[in-house]
Design a protein around this motif. Structure first.
Motif, mmCIF file in Angstrom:
data_model
loop_
_atom_site.group_PDB
_atom_site.id
_atom_site.type_symbol
_atom_site.label_atom_id
_atom_site.label_comp_id
_atom_site.label_asym_id
_atom_site.label_seq_id
_atom_site.Cartn_x
_atom_site.Cartn_y
_atom_site.Cartn_z
ATOM 1 N N LEU A 92 0.931 -1.226 -0.006
ATOM 2 C CA LEU A 92 0.027 -0.006 0.122
ATOM 3 C C LEU A 92 1.013 1.131 0.154
ATOM 4 N N GLN A 93 0.231 2.370 0.288
ATOM 5 C CA GLN A 93 1.043 3.522 0.233
ATOM 6 C C GLN A 93 2.113 3.656 1.329
ATOM 7 N N LEU A 94 2.844 4.715 1.089
ATOM 8 C CA LEU A 94 4.141 4.836 1.877
ATOM 9 C C LEU A 94 4.149 6.220 2.735
ATOM 10 N N THR A 131 0.253 2.308 -3.502
ATOM 11 C CA THR A 131 -1.069 3.184 -3.627
ATOM 12 C C THR A 131 -2.202 2.766 -2.483
ATOM 13 N N CYS A 132 -2.997 3.670 -2.133
ATOM 14 C CA CYS A 132 -4.085 3.361 -1.573
ATOM 15 C C CYS A 132 -5.079 2.932 -2.246
ATOM 16 N N THR A 133 -4.932 2.671 -3.735
ATOM 17 C CA THR A 133 -5.884 2.140 -4.379
ATOM 18 C C THR A 133 -5.512 1.073 -5.400
ATOM 19 N N GLY A 316 -5.984 14.398 -4.726
ATOM 20 C CA GLY A 316 -5.462 13.064 -4.729
ATOM 21 C C GLY A 316 -5.585 12.162 -3.760
ATOM 22 N N CYS A 317 -6.863 12.257 -2.986
ATOM 23 C CA CYS A 317 -7.297 11.556 -1.804
ATOM 24 C C CYS A 317 -8.451 11.009 -1.963
ATOM 25 N N PRO A 318 -8.966 9.640 -2.185
ATOM 26 C CA PRO A 318 -7.653 8.504 -2.372
ATOM 27 C C PRO A 318 -7.005 8.966 -3.756
ATOM 28 N N SER A 375 2.062 8.323 -1.899
ATOM 29 C CA SER A 375 1.933 8.812 -0.416
ATOM 30 C C SER A 375 0.754 9.940 -0.822
ATOM 31 N N CYS A 376 0.819 10.817 0.500
ATOM 32 C CA CYS A 376 0.061 12.097 0.307
ATOM 33 C C CYS A 376 0.100 12.655 1.662
ATOM 34 N N SER A 377 -0.381 13.819 2.018
ATOM 35 C CA SER A 377 0.142 14.801 2.990
ATOM 36 C C SER A 377 -0.501 14.090 4.371
ATOM 37 N N ALA A 395 -13.180 14.597 1.015
ATOM 38 C CA ALA A 395 -13.977 14.692 2.236
ATOM 39 C C ALA A 395 -12.777 14.029 3.373
ATOM 40 N N LYS A 396 -12.461 12.907 3.034
ATOM 41 C CA LYS A 396 -11.487 12.241 3.903
ATOM 42 C C LYS A 396 -10.140 13.002 4.336
ATOM 43 N N HIS A 397 -9.721 13.618 3.538
ATOM 44 C CA HIS A 397 -8.675 14.382 3.856
ATOM 45 C C HIS A 397 -8.918 15.851 4.815
#
Ligand code: F3S
Length: 431
Positions: A92-94, A131-133, A316-318, A375-377, A395-397
């Motif tokens: 998954l994501q890092l 990736t989370c996707t 870009g979340c997801p 990744s993401c913030s 909305a998740k972020h």
């Protein structure tokens, strides 16, 4: 828990000490949940290697990466050497994009350790999807497939949209599943737990990605860990939601609540009809979602923000789909990101390669924004230096980032966010 002769042999050490530790973990986990048995899985997503500074430290003090695997993937104090993954396993994501680590303010220690950690995971035979996707890059479970997946936004997509079967696993159970091909048979692996519990009736049409995010956030908050069944206005969705919309919807519902499975009547595969979605279950509660609920949810998601000067826009979340990158490019082409604002877009590394080939990365870079991956913030706790106010189309972020990064967050459409990036000001309105 009942074990097959093969499972018992693994637990007794036939396949080595690491597999025996993994079986011990799975048996303890299953018994705690009253699972009667294990089920075979050939599809695992998890995280491997040192994904935090603490784990890097742990590896350095305790004998390397096998110690990290033993402690964090097997819950074993005894240091054991894991075999290669027995079943298909996707990383998954890092906590960083290695190509943009400095931009993300990642510590030197993590940057230095990264190649070692990635090589270790690859050496285990884990696919470095990052990736989370995972369902965007070829790991697409088929209907009824038993999986062992981590990452709430991926779990809800797997169960609801694809009809795969998984609970929200942890790093330890996913690690144990990858080297045994087993996972406890409970929760969403069982037919009866997949049936609807709550009915949500829509009084409004839900069409845009940001509207699907609002609806998901509303539903998650109200049903928490139950299984909502959504009935469209007039019994039929005015537009069948695409991958991006369902991705945002599920991620939002899994953030404000702990939803791991939902049904959209007439859209998702276990809800051809409302009767099928509930399967005879008593409806615990019926919720109505109309204009007032939509507005209230929008206000909730914007409740941390008051300053209209935007320092940072994150999309870009997801992780964005190629279609979303294309849409963003249409909004961005020929414009420039404001000198006081940064814009980062996150996507899987494999999709970034396609964006490079299609010229989208160039459009984004020419505008002064950055297309990033892995990744993401929220995962990296990385935002541009000095950021106080962010704009998000997720909305998740919007749920997590204010607390994680101590920032104000505006929530709106992708167009609102790109306008904010180019003007440095938030002008998004409820519409
Ligand atoms: Fe993915 Fe980060 Fe969102 S890992 S689901 S982009 S919080």
């Amino acid at each position: 828990m009942r074990l097959t002769p093969d499972e018992q042999a693994m637990a007794d050490g036939r396949d080595g000490p690491a597999v025996a530790r993994a079986m011990d973990l799975l048996i303890r986990y299953g018994e705690a949940l009253d699972a009667e048995r294990l089920v075979d899985t050939r599809n695992v997503t998890g995280t491997f290697g040192a994904t935090s500074v603490q784990m890097v430290d742990f590896a350095e003090k305790n004998g390397g990466m096998d110690a990290v695997f033993s402690e964090f993937n097997l819950d074993s104090r005894e240091l054991v050497k894991p075999p290669k993954a027995k079943v298909y396993t996707t990383h998954l994501q890092l906590t960083m994009d290695p190509q943009n680590a400095e931009r993300m303010n990642i510590s030197e220690e993590m940057i230095r350790f990264y190649p070692k950690s990635a090589a270790y995971a690859a050496g285990l035979g884990v696919q470095l999807g990052h990736t989370c996707t995972p369902y965007q890059i070829g790991n697409v479970p088929v209907f009824g497939e038993h999986c062992a997946w981590m990452e709430s936004s991926a779990v809800i997509y797997c169960n609801s949209v694809l009809g795969g079967r998984t609970n929200a696993e942890g790093r330890e159970s996913a690690g144990a599943a990858s080297i045994t091909g087993k996972i406890p048979y409970w929760g969403y692996h069982l037919d009866e737990n997949r049936l609807g519990t709550h009915l949500v009736t829509l009084d409004v049409d839900v069409e845009t990605t940001s509207d699907w995010g609002l609806l998901g956030y509303f539903i998650g908050e109200h049903v928490q860990e139950h299984v909502p069944v959504v009935r469209a206005r007039g019994g039929r969705f005015s537009q069948v939601p695409n991958l991006a919309r369902l991705k945002h919807f599920g991620a939002a519902a899994a953030s404000s609540g702990g939803v791991e499975m939902y049904h959209l009547v007439g859209v998702t595969p276990e809800a051809k009809t409302e009767e099928q979605a509930f399967g005879g279950n008593r409806i615990i509660e019926t919720l109505r979602y109309g204009e007032a609920e939509r507005r209230h949810t929008w206000e909730q998601l914007n409740s941390t923000a008051s300053d209209s000067h935007v320092d940072y826009v994150m999309l870009g979340c997801p992780h964005y789909t190629l279609e979303q990158i294309w849409e963003a490019c249409q909004l961005l082409e020929g414009r420039k990101v404001h000198e006081n604002t940064e814009m980062w877009i996150f996507t899987p590394r494999a999709i970034k390669a396609l964006a490079d080939q299609n010229g989208y990365t160039k459009i984004i870079e020419d505008a002064g924004a950055h297309l990033m991956s892995d990744s993401c913030s929220a995962m990296s706790r990385g935002v541009p230096k000095g950021t106080k106010v962010v704009a998000l189309d997720s909305a998740k972020h919007a749920h997590y980032l204010p607390a994680i990064a101590n920032v104000q967050a505006w929530y709106g459409t992708t167009a609102d966010c790109i306008n904010a990036a180019c003007t440095g000001r938030w002008e998004g309105r409820f519409a």
